[in-house]
Design an enzyme around this catalytic site. Sequence first.
Site, mmCIF file in Angstrom:
data_model
loop_
_atom_site.group_PDB
_atom_site.id
_atom_site.type_symbol
_atom_site.label_atom_id
_atom_site.label_comp_id
_atom_site.label_asym_id
_atom_site.label_seq_id
_atom_site.Cartn_x
_atom_site.Cartn_y
_atom_site.Cartn_z
ATOM 1 N N SER A 145 0.864 -1.172 0.000
ATOM 2 C CA SER A 145 0.000 0.000 0.000
ATOM 3 C C SER A 145 0.902 1.224 0.000
ATOM 4 O O SER A 145 1.813 1.319 -0.828
ATOM 5 C CB SER A 145 -0.950 -0.020 1.200
ATOM 6 N N TYR A 159 -4.586 7.180 -7.002
ATOM 7 C CA TYR A 159 -3.581 6.518 -6.169
ATOM 8 C C TYR A 159 -4.093 6.385 -4.736
ATOM 9 O O TYR A 159 -4.014 5.304 -4.136
ATOM 10 C CB TYR A 159 -2.283 7.322 -6.201
#
Length: 278
Positions: A145, A159
Site C-alpha cells: 500500500s 492513487y
Amino acid sequence: MTPAEVFGGRTAVITGASAGIGAGFARHAASLGMKLVLADIAKDRLAAFADELRAGGAEVEDVVTDVSDPASVEALAERAYARFGSVDLLLNNAGIMAMGYSWEIPAERWDAALRINVGGYVNGIRAFVPRLLAQGGKAWVVNVSSVGGLLPSPLMAPYSVTKFGTLALSESLAYELQMKGSEIQVSVVLPDSVRSEIFKAAGPDAETRPEVAGFNAQLQARADAEGISPDEHARRCFEQIAAGQYWVLPQPEMVEAALQPRTDMILGRVNPVLRLEV
C-alpha cells in the site's frame, strides 16, 4: 530468526518487479537465497533485470504479466509452480500513478489505476491463495500500500483510492485466513518516500495544468532528496515480515507523525483543511 533463516531457499513471486520498489524487493530476496518468479508488463526491462540477477547467481523465472488480466495472473501462477514446484511468498507490488484533478483525469486512466492497483492484487490473491492453502504450511501474502493509503492527497485521487483499497483488501484477507486456521501470514507495506521513477512515469505533458506539474515535480524532488533506496526499503520490509508483523512500516516516523493528527481530525469531526507541505 533472521530473514535469511526464514526465507532462504523459499520461492517468491513479485509483481511489478523490474524497477523501483519491486526491483529492490527482488534484489534483496535474491540476497536472502530465495528463488524468484518476477512478473512485469515491461518485457525488455524485465528480461534485462532477470539476466542481471541470474548473473549474480539467483534462480529466476521472468514472466511477462498483465496483472489487470486474471488469465495472465493465472498463467503466472502456473509458470511459478511448473518451475519451482511451490510458492512461499506472493508480493503484490505492481501499480501505476495518475495525477490531476479527480474530475479531469480521463476515464481510461481511472480505469487503469483501479484495474492494476486493486484488480491486480485481487487477481494475485485469487490465483495464488488457493494454491497456498492446498500446499499447506507457512506462507506469506504481502501487499504494498502506501502512507498514501492512510493520508488522502489532492491531485492523486486514483492513487489514494487504490492504496486505501489495498488496506481494506489486506485486512479482510488476514481475517479470512484466520477463519480458515491457515498459517498464511498477511502483511501490508506502507512506504513513505522511496527513490524511484513513479512520479516521473506519471509526469506532465503539454496539456498538464501548471499546479499539477508543480505538485508532481515537488513529490519527485522529495523522493530524490529524502527517499530511502529501494534496496534499503526492501531490507527493512523483509525484517518486519520475517518477524511476523502485519503492519510493515519501513519509515515509521512518517506514519507516527501523521496518523495521530488525522485520527484526531476524524474523531473531532474537523473538516479537512488543505495543507500542501510535501
